[in-house]
Every structure is written in structure tokens, then in C-alpha cells.
Write a protein that holds these residues in place. Sequence first.
Motif, short mmCIF file in Angstrom:
data_model
loop_
_atom_site.label_atom_id
_atom_site.label_comp_id
_atom_site.label_asym_id
_atom_site.label_seq_id
_atom_site.Cartn_x
_atom_site.Cartn_y
_atom_site.Cartn_z
N TYR A 188 0.84 -1.19 0.00
CA TYR A 188 0.00 0.00 0.00
C TYR A 188 0.88 1.25 0.00
CZ TYR A 188 0.82 0.39 5.07
OH TYR A 188 1.39 0.51 6.30
N SER A 222 0.66 5.33 1.32
CA SER A 222 -0.09 6.22 2.20
C SER A 222 0.53 7.62 2.18
CB SER A 222 -0.10 5.69 3.63
OG SER A 222 -0.90 6.50 4.46
N TYR A 224 -0.45 9.67 7.93
CA TYR A 224 -0.35 8.77 9.07
C TYR A 224 -1.09 9.41 10.23
CZ TYR A 224 3.21 11.89 11.04
OH TYR A 224 3.87 12.98 11.55
N ASN A 229 -1.11 3.46 7.89
CA ASN A 229 -1.92 2.92 6.80
C ASN A 229 -3.25 3.67 6.73
OD1 ASN A 229 -3.11 1.41 4.79
ND2 ASN A 229 -2.61 -0.57 5.71
N PRO A 287 -5.06 4.67 4.19
CA PRO A 287 -6.11 4.11 3.33
C PRO A 287 -6.91 2.99 4.01
CG PRO A 287 -4.09 4.41 2.07
CD PRO A 287 -3.75 4.63 3.52
#
Length: 188
Positions: A20, A22, A25, A138, A140
Motif C-alpha cells: 500500500y 499512504s 499517518y 496505513n 487508506p
Amino acid sequence: MELHRMEEEAWRGYELDFRYTSAFYYDVRVEAAEGRFTFSAVKTPFEAPVEKSFRDGLFQPWWQGSAAYGFFEDGAAAPVAVIETWAEEWSNRLRVTELWVAEGYRRMGLGRRLMEKAKEQAVHEKRRAVILETQSCNAPAIAFYLAQGFELIGFDKCCYSNDDAARKEVRLELGWFTPAGAEGEAGR
């Protein structure tokens, strides 16, 4: 595409390739003063988007008795999306141990359908909640879980290393509570 149960004997150890990117955070901070703790998790932009990747396997020995379900293309041998759940008997909760969607199949509703499966399983088994972990870096995944009705239920500042907060990778626990009347009590 249909959802199929993945039998442990055939899929034990099957590796999932997680990747992934990002741009944000959650900056997790805990302050202690005069007998109280103050916790905050503030969505903060990275200086540049961060790419993360790791591998994990299905039916790990520490998730004894877990169940997995996957979406498969017609006739394909490998899944394109998977969820694995484990009954946390002592607290009467259902833990999502793995949620994976192949990169080319994201944003097609498969993740949402897999989470619906976990919620249905929890209600059917009279569990009081569905819980899972993700990392504060992460964003998302966090946005996805929040959109599925999950909420932040806890965190662990030293799960992965002793400097998780500095690495912007604090373990966040999220939970979805079963509807009133569907939940059972914890086994205490």
C-alpha cells in the motif's frame, strides 16, 4: 465472482503479498499529567507518500481454528481477495486476522463484501464485536474500516518495535459492535 470458503488443509501457509501507499499517518501521542492520560491520534501528512509491503500467510498456528473466505475469478487457482477470521473465545469477539485484495481488484467492492461476511459471521455466532488491527501509517486502510462502521477501540505503542511512534507505525485496534440483541456475553 463468488465468495468461497477456503479449507485450511489446502490453504495453510498460502502467502498474501500486502502493498500500500499512504500520504498520511495518524500521529499517536499519549501525555500523562496529574493522574490522567490524554491520548490523541491526529491525521498528519507524510513529507512524501510512503510505500509499505510485507507478506503474511493464511492459517498460521497461533490462529488455530480460523476460517478464510476468498473471491476467485472463474476457473482461477489463486484468490483475488481474502478474509481470514478467528474466534477470540475468551472475549466473545471475532478477530479479522487477514484482509487482502489484490492490487488490480481494489475499489471494486470486494473488501466491503468481505467485511460484510465477517459481520454476518459475528452476528450468526452471537459474537459481541468484530475487531482487527492496522497501523497508524496505513491511512487508506483506516479510512476503509471507518467507512465500514468500525471505530478506534485501542492502540499499542510498542507492538512491532520499541520505537513504533517514532516510526509512525503504531498498532491501532478497531472494532465494529454487533447490533443490540445479537451479541453474547464474554466468557467470564
